[in-house]
Design an enzyme around this catalytic site. Sequence first.
Site, PDB file in Angstrom:
ATOM      1  N   HIS A  71       0.954  -0.995   0.173  1.00  0.00           N
ATOM      2  CA  HIS A  71      -0.045  -0.042   0.052  1.00  0.00           C
ATOM      3  C   HIS A  71       0.711   1.459   0.017  1.00  0.00           C
ATOM      4  CE1 HIS A  71      -2.746  -2.810   2.661  1.00  0.00           C
ATOM      5  NE2 HIS A  71      -2.800  -3.214   1.481  1.00  0.00           N
ATOM      6  N   TYR A 134       3.456   2.454  13.691  1.00  0.00           N
ATOM      7  CA  TYR A 134       3.883   3.357  12.920  1.00  0.00           C
ATOM      8  C   TYR A 134       2.974   4.702  13.178  1.00  0.00           C
ATOM      9  CZ  TYR A 134      -0.322   1.644  10.248  1.00  0.00           C
ATOM     10  OH  TYR A 134      -1.846   1.190  10.031  1.00  0.00           O
TER      11      TYR A 134
END
Length: 474
Positions: A71, A134
Amino acid sequence: MPIEFSKKLAAHETPIPGVVLYDLPVHGDNRGWFKENWQREKMLEIGLPDFRPVQNNISFNEKAGTTRGIHAEPWDKFISVATGRIFGAWVDLREGPTFGAVFTAEIDPSQAIFIPRGVGNAFQTLEDNTAYSYLVNDHWSADAQGQYTFLNLADETAAIGWPIPLEQAELSDKDRAHPKMADVTPMPARKILVIGADGQLGKALRKLYDGDPSVEFASRAEFDLTTAESFSSRNWKNYTAIINASAYTAVDAAETAEGRAAAWNVNVTAVAQLARTAVEHNLTLVHVSSDYVFDGSRRVHDENEPFAPLGVYGQTKAAGDAIVSVVPRHYIVRTSWVIGAGNNFVRTMASLAERGVAPSVVNDQIGRLSFTQDIAAGIKHLLEHEAEYGVYNLSNEGEPQSWADIAADVYELSGSPREAVSGVTTEEYFSGKTAAPRPLASTLDLTKIKATGFEPASSSNRLAEYLKNELINP
């Protein structure tokens, strides 16, 4: 595999531009381990972009072999592992020459990686109970999903060597259905927005960036700085920089009640809104300044000289400069005596020469011309070379001259006698007229911008070229 303790914080470049792998110091003892996963000051010191994260996400993966991706998202990410270990794979899916470049690495808690917008991200867990964390610099939204770019995990062009074969891995149906490289539409770059694109400088920027899809131009009709709708109707996440080529420049009219209000509205109030937009969306703001922020009491002006404007126009430009200076990513480009497409001093003198008029021209104001093609080139240079943010003087090079000297040059280059131009003082010229005060010394020190590698063209050469072109294409 045990975690490697006490690594030194370090950065490692990868084959994908902007993708940087970091070693993180992990400190362990009999109780377990501790690390500073994100420490802005230290990270900036070793070169990590100040990407201003706003959201922290964690993906927990129960089984080894869980595979997610590929992605490419419309924001930057700083990826690390809290527990366990992953095999990470990254593919450049941005428009440009590095489209399709691949980088892979195994990451445990002692490492992290920065992934810029548009680089495809994927990972495969190598241990059970792996927590993948993240930071991102934009808030997730359903609308943002429409801006993703995807690549199939099994794409033959990327040829990623998954440690656990994909047929044995845990994948989602969506990830299995992603397109192959030949069918991927690259993620376009963020754009530069030029405001005031129909003015003298705006036209020069149009010519310079002609054919570059990453630069968008807006005339006053398309982006009116003085209206809130101009700011609210744009998705600023799609931009990286704003070049403000718009300004109120009617120096004498600014001394009137109506002109004063208009000058402050365009040169200060609107600039404050631009600055706020740049700060909120982490954009670079390029703003064009003027020698009129000084009183002309110094022979040569450098970038550190304090403001001392003589008139309303200069006051508004100084106020605008002060506002823009608080934007973290800003270039204030200070110019003097601007010449470009449209009405200007050189065109006027050329017209007078053609008609045989013998003008009286001011001879005690000293400075250099600034041709818009060179201002535009200087702005592009600062942006492309990522010069240190701040104020840069930018005019053409050459011996400083008076307006009368320049007028005489125009006459001579136009085939008329220099002697047709006579000199008068500023006081004599404006006697009995309503006019704004002018700085008598407008020469700008060009040392700072030259140190970035930009060499302004000679004023005399540009003047000859300008007149030649104007005579051929009036």
